[in-house]
Motif scaffolding. Sequence first.
Motif, PDB file in Angstrom:
ATOM      1  N   ASN A  85       0.847  -1.180   0.000  1.00  0.00           N
ATOM      2  CA  ASN A  85       0.000   0.000   0.000  1.00  0.00           C
ATOM      3  C   ASN A  85       0.890   1.240   0.000  1.00  0.00           C
ATOM      4  OD1 ASN A  85      -1.351   2.282   1.565  1.00  0.00           O
ATOM      5  ND2 ASN A  85      -3.100   0.947   1.237  1.00  0.00           N
ATOM      6  N   SER A  86       0.625   2.178  -0.899  1.00  0.00           N
ATOM      7  CA  SER A  86       1.496   3.345  -1.069  1.00  0.00           C
ATOM      8  C   SER A  86       1.652   4.154   0.214  1.00  0.00           C
ATOM      9  CB  SER A  86       0.949   4.251  -2.176  1.00  0.00           C
ATOM     10  OG  SER A  86       0.887   3.559  -3.401  1.00  0.00           O
ATOM     11  N   SER A  87       0.573   4.309   0.976  1.00  0.00           N
ATOM     12  CA  SER A  87       0.639   5.105   2.200  1.00  0.00           C
ATOM     13  C   SER A  87       1.482   4.422   3.269  1.00  0.00           C
ATOM     14  CB  SER A  87      -0.774   5.368   2.732  1.00  0.00           C
ATOM     15  OG  SER A  87      -1.509   6.167   1.832  1.00  0.00           O
ATOM     16  N   PHE A  88       1.301   3.126   3.440  1.00  0.00           N
ATOM     17  CA  PHE A  88       2.080   2.394   4.438  1.00  0.00           C
ATOM     18  C   PHE A  88       3.557   2.340   4.041  1.00  0.00           C
ATOM     19  CE2 PHE A  88      -2.180   1.096   5.490  1.00  0.00           C
ATOM     20  CZ  PHE A  88      -2.159   0.949   6.866  1.00  0.00           C
ATOM     21  N   HIS A 109      -4.723   9.865   5.462  1.00  0.00           N
ATOM     22  CA  HIS A 109      -4.192  11.130   5.966  1.00  0.00           C
ATOM     23  C   HIS A 109      -2.894  10.885   6.744  1.00  0.00           C
ATOM     24  CE1 HIS A 109      -7.919  13.146   4.827  1.00  0.00           C
ATOM     25  NE2 HIS A 109      -8.555  12.092   5.324  1.00  0.00           N
ATOM     26  N   ILE A 110      -1.810  11.507   6.294  1.00  0.00           N
ATOM     27  CA  ILE A 110      -0.505  11.360   6.928  1.00  0.00           C
ATOM     28  C   ILE A 110      -0.002  12.746   7.325  1.00  0.00           C
ATOM     29  CG2 ILE A 110       1.852  10.497   6.707  1.00  0.00           C
ATOM     30  CD1 ILE A 110       0.917   8.686   4.458  1.00  0.00           C
ATOM     31  N   MET A 134      -1.328  10.927   1.109  1.00  0.00           N
ATOM     32  CA  MET A 134      -1.211  10.304  -0.211  1.00  0.00           C
ATOM     33  C   MET A 134      -2.581  10.284  -0.895  1.00  0.00           C
ATOM     34  SD  MET A 134       1.994   9.214  -0.409  1.00  0.00           S
ATOM     35  CE  MET A 134       2.014   7.831  -1.566  1.00  0.00           C
ATOM     36  N   PRO A 135      -2.629  10.516  -2.211  1.00  0.00           N
ATOM     37  CA  PRO A 135      -3.907  10.410  -2.922  1.00  0.00           C
ATOM     38  C   PRO A 135      -4.382   8.965  -2.955  1.00  0.00           C
ATOM     39  CG  PRO A 135      -2.098  10.654  -4.475  1.00  0.00           C
ATOM     40  CD  PRO A 135      -1.513  10.876  -3.108  1.00  0.00           C
ATOM     41  N   ASN A 136      -5.676   8.781  -3.008  1.00  0.00           N
ATOM     42  CA  ASN A 136      -6.257   7.440  -3.027  1.00  0.00           C
ATOM     43  C   ASN A 136      -7.297   7.396  -4.130  1.00  0.00           C
ATOM     44  OD1 ASN A 136      -6.936   4.831  -2.288  1.00  0.00           O
ATOM     45  ND2 ASN A 136      -8.423   5.500  -0.765  1.00  0.00           N
TER      46      ASN A 136
END
Length: 384
Positions: A129-132, A270-271, A285-287
Amino acid sequence: MEKVRFGFLGAGISMRYLYGPYMKLLENGRAYAVCDVDKQRADVARAKWGIEKAYYDYDQMLKDPQIDFVVIAVPTNYHKDMVLKAAAAGKHVFCEKPMCVTVDEADEMIAACKKANVKLMVAFMKRFNSSFCKAKEIIDSGALGDVFELRVTWDNARATSSAQSDYRHRLTSGGGYLQEDGSHPIDICRWWMGDVAEVNGYVMCIGKDRFENEDVSCVAMRHKNNTLSTLHITMLTHCTGEERYEVFGTKATLVMRCIYHSSLTQEHHHIHLYEKSKTVTDLTMPNLWFEYDDTESYVKKTWQYLRELEHFCECILRDVDPQMTGEDGRAIVEIVNAAYLSAYRKQRVVLPITGKPDFAKLFENARAETPQMKIGAEPWVSRY
């Protein structure tokens, strides 16, 4: 491009929502067969996702010489037997998480795959996952300074299923919400903070009329590097479901929030980076994966279930080990088992564990110790 062919075992939710819609985007793999004991489900999946063959018997699918590996997406208590059969048939194995119910089962699965010289990957999709991955990069970069604690909250309003309608809530599956969804954040704790040394666990059985195993739990972990992780997880929140990860360092604190379940939410992850209680940097990051028709190239780069399948296909083609091996899957099973053993023994458990949870006794005790509560006549859920 050369492609490997796979058979998908289980035409349920994982096929319908997580993998099926995106499998045609695989560049190095092809969904060649689907198998389900429910003939109608298997036939619908075959037709809907353009799969060549449908099987209604797993043993028959394993005899198909066109299949290079199998995806195992059935209830956890079936994983061990299905992996052993796949290994005996010479098929590589992509096994959904959690890997299995006990450490003994994990050891059997690993040994069988090694003996057959086939690859075994456990599908912890958050690692793709891009955010993780972004959070992991920030932690490793030193931007937080010396990291000393990770707090995780996973609240998922899901008080809808009785013990008879969802395998995750039935004693035959072994553990409950901690074992099933909790395996994800526990893997994140190990991925971000390192191997675990000892575990302290608590479980509660609040919805006694709905679930046979636990629905609320708290796990504290001390890692081998003496950092700490905690996980609080419940199905009985009346709030909107949320995942929250807070990483504390000597220079900064990183907070990531995922509304609903991070696997299926249409919200951005949200980061935010906090420094000295004053400076806040937005790293959200966009989702956009759900806008599939308009953003195919974006989906190929970011949809975690597609990316982990791509990774395993590449591992087979290049003959390299996958990012998440059987040993990694076993480590999470051991931590979960340790949490249940801790709850039962009422003491900290030092890894490696001795023994395995007696789930029947554990949940019998937990139900007896949980105060009599009524969670409401009407079920509720926060949909993804």
